[in-house]
Design a protein around this motif. Structure first.
Motif, mmCIF file in Angstrom:
data_model
loop_
_atom_site.group_PDB
_atom_site.id
_atom_site.type_symbol
_atom_site.label_atom_id
_atom_site.label_comp_id
_atom_site.label_asym_id
_atom_site.label_seq_id
_atom_site.Cartn_x
_atom_site.Cartn_y
_atom_site.Cartn_z
ATOM 1 N N TYR A 31 -42.038 35.180 30.687
ATOM 2 C CA TYR A 31 -43.189 35.978 29.009
ATOM 3 C C TYR A 31 -44.393 37.050 29.724
ATOM 4 O O TYR A 31 -45.007 37.237 29.555
ATOM 5 C CB TYR A 31 -43.641 34.832 28.811
ATOM 6 C CG TYR A 31 -43.438 34.015 27.727
ATOM 7 C CD1 TYR A 31 -43.143 33.791 26.569
ATOM 8 C CD2 TYR A 31 -42.962 33.143 29.109
ATOM 9 C CE1 TYR A 31 -41.864 33.302 26.040
ATOM 10 C CE2 TYR A 31 -42.144 31.622 28.367
ATOM 11 C CZ TYR A 31 -41.477 31.535 27.270
ATOM 12 O OH TYR A 31 -41.136 30.691 26.258
ATOM 13 N N TYR A 67 -46.261 39.665 27.602
ATOM 14 C CA TYR A 67 -47.087 39.390 27.286
ATOM 15 C C TYR A 67 -48.267 39.168 27.608
ATOM 16 O O TYR A 67 -49.864 38.524 28.243
ATOM 17 C CB TYR A 67 -47.403 37.802 26.598
ATOM 18 C CG TYR A 67 -45.954 37.807 25.714
ATOM 19 C CD1 TYR A 67 -45.963 38.925 24.082
ATOM 20 C CD2 TYR A 67 -44.840 36.464 25.452
ATOM 21 C CE1 TYR A 67 -45.126 39.166 23.164
ATOM 22 C CE2 TYR A 67 -43.981 36.900 23.878
ATOM 23 C CZ TYR A 67 -44.205 37.571 23.879
ATOM 24 O OH TYR A 67 -42.667 37.598 22.487
ATOM 25 N N CYS A 68 -48.436 39.542 29.353
ATOM 26 C CA CYS A 68 -49.772 39.681 30.026
ATOM 27 C C CYS A 68 -49.254 40.943 30.865
ATOM 28 O O CYS A 68 -48.682 41.831 30.879
ATOM 29 C CB CYS A 68 -49.556 38.256 30.856
ATOM 30 S SG CYS A 68 -48.587 38.251 32.399
ATOM 31 N N SER A 123 -39.444 38.589 24.323
ATOM 32 C CA SER A 123 -40.141 39.855 23.556
ATOM 33 C C SER A 123 -38.642 40.713 22.796
ATOM 34 O O SER A 123 -39.323 41.968 22.376
ATOM 35 C CB SER A 123 -41.026 41.053 24.715
ATOM 36 O OG SER A 123 -40.377 41.020 25.924
ATOM 37 N N ILE A 133 -43.533 43.662 20.281
ATOM 38 C CA ILE A 133 -44.091 43.519 21.299
ATOM 39 C C ILE A 133 -45.580 43.449 20.911
ATOM 40 O O ILE A 133 -46.835 42.376 20.877
ATOM 41 C CB ILE A 133 -43.959 43.747 23.113
ATOM 42 C CG1 ILE A 133 -43.003 43.454 23.751
ATOM 43 C CG2 ILE A 133 -45.117 43.123 24.127
ATOM 44 C CD1 ILE A 133 -42.625 44.958 24.849
ATOM 45 N N ASN A 186 -45.939 40.702 17.721
ATOM 46 C CA ASN A 186 -46.378 39.964 18.661
ATOM 47 C C ASN A 186 -47.078 39.387 19.160
ATOM 48 O O ASN A 186 -47.838 38.476 19.305
ATOM 49 C CB ASN A 186 -44.984 39.883 19.071
ATOM 50 C CG ASN A 186 -43.575 39.059 18.508
ATOM 51 O OD1 ASN A 186 -43.833 38.145 17.645
ATOM 52 N ND2 ASN A 186 -42.758 40.063 18.531
ATOM 53 N N ILE A 187 -47.325 39.898 19.915
ATOM 54 C CA ILE A 187 -49.342 40.036 20.874
ATOM 55 C C ILE A 187 -50.502 39.678 20.018
ATOM 56 O O ILE A 187 -51.332 39.144 19.645
ATOM 57 C CB ILE A 187 -49.923 40.932 21.952
ATOM 58 C CG1 ILE A 187 -48.634 40.809 22.843
ATOM 59 C CG2 ILE A 187 -51.113 40.743 22.237
ATOM 60 C CD1 ILE A 187 -48.935 42.119 24.626
ATOM 61 N N HIS A 215 -50.421 33.917 26.505
ATOM 62 C CA HIS A 215 -49.755 34.493 27.172
ATOM 63 C C HIS A 215 -47.990 34.363 26.963
ATOM 64 O O HIS A 215 -47.305 34.891 27.990
ATOM 65 C CB HIS A 215 -49.878 34.013 28.804
ATOM 66 C CG HIS A 215 -51.588 34.728 28.594
ATOM 67 N ND1 HIS A 215 -51.524 36.299 28.558
ATOM 68 C CD2 HIS A 215 -52.254 33.781 30.015
ATOM 69 C CE1 HIS A 215 -52.813 35.989 29.078
ATOM 70 N NE2 HIS A 215 -53.362 35.167 29.468
ATOM 71 N N ASN A 243 -45.083 33.636 23.586
ATOM 72 C CA ASN A 243 -45.231 32.787 22.068
ATOM 73 C C ASN A 243 -44.800 31.751 21.287
ATOM 74 O O ASN A 243 -44.175 31.743 20.087
ATOM 75 C CB ASN A 243 -44.099 33.969 21.986
ATOM 76 C CG ASN A 243 -42.427 33.392 21.748
ATOM 77 O OD1 ASN A 243 -42.558 32.506 22.871
ATOM 78 N ND2 ASN A 243 -41.372 33.835 21.391
#
Length: 326
Positions: free
Chosen positions: A176, A179-180, A202, A254, A257-258, A276, A278
């Motif tokens: 992941y 996402y961070c 992602s 991305i 989705n975030i 952080h 999905n």
């Protein structure tokens, strides 16, 4: 003839696959496997294949050399090709690392909580975490951002582990990572870390099965000896090459989705994990489970009372989420 040690390994039960398969045929939306639900990205991937944009379908009958993909990955991750190994998802990177490091006298270390199908894991670290384990593990499995709680382990803590425990290989599941903002790639200067990355979340390629192992060149040289020669198919390689050359397609997904992840946390309010990863973990109630079934939504932990006491729902871009839940 089967090794008795296999009896001690816990993997998910596949007994409910027939029920899941039937529900999907009945029109249930599968929000139970943390796949990328971004319809814009899914449509673009379909267009790339259907219109043969950089994808030569005739190559399905050929083995495809990985050279071009390695060059593109090296540029994308800003590491030399000698530090990369293409794998069949993060799963293969994990398996290869375990096979390379384990023997009959050594074990894998991990902490709870866990996610189904892998090993127990946690992003929570303690100064004495290694010394508490008898025999000092050959491999310490760490997932960051962690699944299912979404916790992110600071790179400084991982580096301390590497320095304090040079005889233990740290496998860092970085599925992941998009996402961070925390990055661990600079830590491959140490020989006791392997970083596994996945293109399933992602990048939207869960069904294409593509991953990357990043590690010290000495590790890559040795681990490459036991990797299947052609574990990634030619169509997958072409898709990955196209997306690496047109990364804005992935980057846009991305970002969508975030925003969707953050909105889902705001919408439910009582989410148990951090944003952080999905998916959201929501306390189990029969009322909510019944409502989801009435909406034909297939959710994680879909069984009486919830295996983990929660309902897991894959997140998605905000407009898709609102269309389903409002």
């Amino acid at each position: 003839m089967i090794n008795n040690n296999l009896r001690d390994i816990r993997r998910p039960s596949w007994t409910n696959l027939a029920l899941r398969n039937q529900r999907i045929k009945d029109g249930f939306l599968p929000l139970d496997r943390n796949e990328n639900q971004d319809e814009i990205l899914i449509d673009k991937l379909g267009t790339i294949i259907r219109t043969a944009m950089k994808v030569n379908l005739s190559k399905v009958s050929q083995y495809t050399d990985y050279y071009d993909t390695y060059q593109l990955l090296a540029e994308h991750y800003n590491v030399p090709t000698d530090n990369l190994l293409i794998t069949n998802g993060c799963d293969e990177a994990m398996r290869l690392t375990f096979e390379a490091c384990l023997n009959e006298r050594k074990c894998i270390g991990y902490k709870m909580p866990t996610y189904r199908g892998v090993v127990n894991n946690s992003a929570d670290l303690a100064a004495s975490v290694m010394s508490d384990i008898v025999g000092r593990p050959a491999v310490w499995y760490l997932c960051s951002p962690n699944n299912p709680d979404g916790k992110v382990t600071p790179a400084s803590e991982v580096e301390k582990l590497l320095i304090d425990h040079p005889d233990t290989m740290i496998f860092l599941d970085n599925t992941y990572s998009d996402y961070c903002d925390e990055s661990y790639d600079h830590l491959i200067k140490y020989e006791n870390i392997v970083i596994g990355k996945s293109f399933s979340k992602s990048w939207g390629l869960a069904g294409a099965r593509f991953g990357v192992m990043i590690s010290h060149s000495n590790n890559i040289t040795q681990i490459a000896k036991i990797r299947p020669i052609m574990s990634v198919g030619s169509i997958t390689l072409q898709l990955v090459n196209y997306l690496l050359q047109n990364y804005n397609i992935v980057q846009d997904s991305i970002e969508r989705n975030i925003r969707g992840i953050k909105y889902a946390h705001e919408y439910f309010g009582n989410v148990l994990n951090q944003p952080h990863i999905n998916h959201v973990e929501i306390p189990w109630t029969e009322e909510f489970a019944t409502e989801l079934h009435s909406k034909k939504i297939l959710f994680g932990h879909d069984q009486p009372h919830g295996e983990y006491g929660t309902i897991r729902l894959t997140t998605m871009p905000r407009w898709q989420f609102e269309k389903i839940f409002k």
